[in-house]
Design an enzyme around this catalytic site. Structure first.
Site, PDB file in Angstrom:
ATOM      1  N   GLU A  56      90.382  17.998  51.289  1.00 34.41           N
ATOM      2  CA  GLU A  56      90.758  19.366  50.924  1.00 34.41           C
ATOM      3  C   GLU A  56      92.275  19.524  50.844  1.00 34.41           C
ATOM      4  O   GLU A  56      93.033  18.628  51.231  1.00 34.41           O
ATOM      5  CB  GLU A  56      90.130  20.346  51.924  1.00 34.41           C
ATOM      6  CG  GLU A  56      88.617  20.248  51.879  1.00 34.41           C
ATOM      7  CD  GLU A  56      87.908  21.294  52.720  1.00 34.41           C
ATOM      8  OE1 GLU A  56      88.539  21.920  53.589  1.00 34.41           O
ATOM      9  OE2 GLU A  56      86.690  21.460  52.485  1.00 34.41           O
ATOM     10  N   CYS A  65      86.184  16.229  45.817  1.00 33.45           N
ATOM     11  CA  CYS A  65      84.860  16.056  46.441  1.00 33.45           C
ATOM     12  C   CYS A  65      84.626  14.584  46.805  1.00 33.45           C
ATOM     13  O   CYS A  65      85.217  13.672  46.203  1.00 33.45           O
ATOM     14  CB  CYS A  65      83.758  16.494  45.493  1.00 33.45           C
ATOM     15  SG  CYS A  65      83.771  18.238  45.108  1.00 33.45           S
ATOM     16  N   GLU A  67      82.193  12.710  46.103  1.00 35.37           N
ATOM     17  CA  GLU A  67      81.657  11.916  44.981  1.00 35.37           C
ATOM     18  C   GLU A  67      82.782  11.332  44.131  1.00 35.37           C
ATOM     19  O   GLU A  67      82.741  10.176  43.702  1.00 35.37           O
ATOM     20  CB  GLU A  67      80.768  12.785  44.074  1.00 35.37           C
ATOM     21  CG  GLU A  67      79.510  13.293  44.725  1.00 35.37           C
ATOM     22  CD  GLU A  67      79.677  14.649  45.401  1.00 35.37           C
ATOM     23  OE1 GLU A  67      80.752  14.923  45.980  1.00 35.37           O
ATOM     24  OE2 GLU A  67      78.718  15.435  45.354  1.00 35.37           O
TER      25      GLU A  67
HETATM   26  N1  THU Z   1      82.061  19.122  48.372  1.00 34.52           N
HETATM   27  C1  THU Z   1      81.886  17.787  48.153  1.00 34.52           C
HETATM   28  O1  THU Z   1      82.657  16.950  48.635  1.00 34.52           O
HETATM   29  N2  THU Z   1      80.842  17.416  47.370  1.00 34.52           N
HETATM   30  C2  THU Z   1      79.905  18.250  46.871  1.00 34.52           C
HETATM   31  O2  THU Z   1      78.967  17.811  46.237  1.00 34.52           O
HETATM   32  C3  THU Z   1      80.028  19.681  47.094  1.00 34.52           C
HETATM   33  C4  THU Z   1      81.236  20.144  47.814  1.00 34.52           C
HETATM   34  C5  THU Z   1      83.152  19.535  49.283  1.00 34.52           C
HETATM   35  C6  THU Z   1      84.308  20.272  48.644  1.00 34.52           C
HETATM   36  C7  THU Z   1      84.838  21.062  49.823  1.00 34.52           C
HETATM   37  O3  THU Z   1      85.719  20.251  50.582  1.00 34.52           O
HETATM   38  C8  THU Z   1      83.613  21.343  50.676  1.00 34.52           C
HETATM   39  O4  THU Z   1      82.629  20.410  50.260  1.00 34.52           O
HETATM   40  C9  THU Z   1      83.083  22.754  50.560  1.00 34.52           C
HETATM   41  O5  THU Z   1      82.857  23.081  49.241  1.00 34.52           O
END
Ligand code: THU
Length: 147
Positions: A56, A65, A67
């Site tokens: 973040e 994210c 992924e």
């Molecule tokens: N996030 C992911 O890493 N992958 C996902 O598939 C959905 C959301 C993360 C982004 C952020 O740091 C946190 O989850 C909340 O949205």
């Protein structure tokens, strides 16, 4: 056997390992704002597994994210033939739209399984192409699918 893409097949054992690796990867999440940990594991045809967790930023939209972190590690190593991906989180989230588009560039039919950090039920396989039909591409062949 667990099949998503007809060309890509992984065993139940490989899937279980891929979930465990994603769970472990989630521990590295940098998530001071959401406190929501996501872990991802990407199995390549080379046999290698690349991992990612969410990173973040104080400027929220800059967040990456799990992924895209895992996929970027594989791409950077020129390991671009992908077999399967697992994503785990506290509430079994599916990849966001940005990640779907990102993955689609490299592996439009990649099968993805979604699970919990703490184990239990798994959902999948879901193909990137099912999650993002009509992904953006610059390929002229796509035009013939549009009416
Ligand atoms: N996030 C992911 O890493 N992958 C996902 O598939 C959905 C959301 C993360 C982004 C952020 O740091 C946190 O989850 C909340 O949205």
């Amino acid at each position: 056997m667990c099949t998503g893409d007809p060309k890509a097949t992984i065993t139940q054992l490989q899937l279980e390992e891929l979930v465990r690796v994603a769970q472990e990867a989630s521990k590295a999440a940098y998530n001071p704002y959401s406190k929501f940990s996501v872990g991802c594991a990407l199995l390549c045809k080379s046999g290698k597994i690349y991992t990612g967790s969410n990173i973040e930023n104080a400027s929220f939209s800059v967040t990456i994210c799990a992924e895209r972190v895992a996929a970027s590690q594989a791409i950077h190593r020129d390991d671009r033939d992908w077999l399967a991906m697992t994503v785990v989180s506290p509430s079994r989230v599916t990849p966001c739209g940005v990640c779907r588009q990102f993955l689609s560039e490299f592996s439009p039919h990649l099968p993805i399984w979604i699970g919990y950090l703490q184990g239990g039920d798994l959902t999948g396989p879901m193909l990137v192409s099912q999650m993002l039909p009509f992904a953006m591409t610059l390929s002229p062949s796509q035009e013939s699918n549009l009416s």
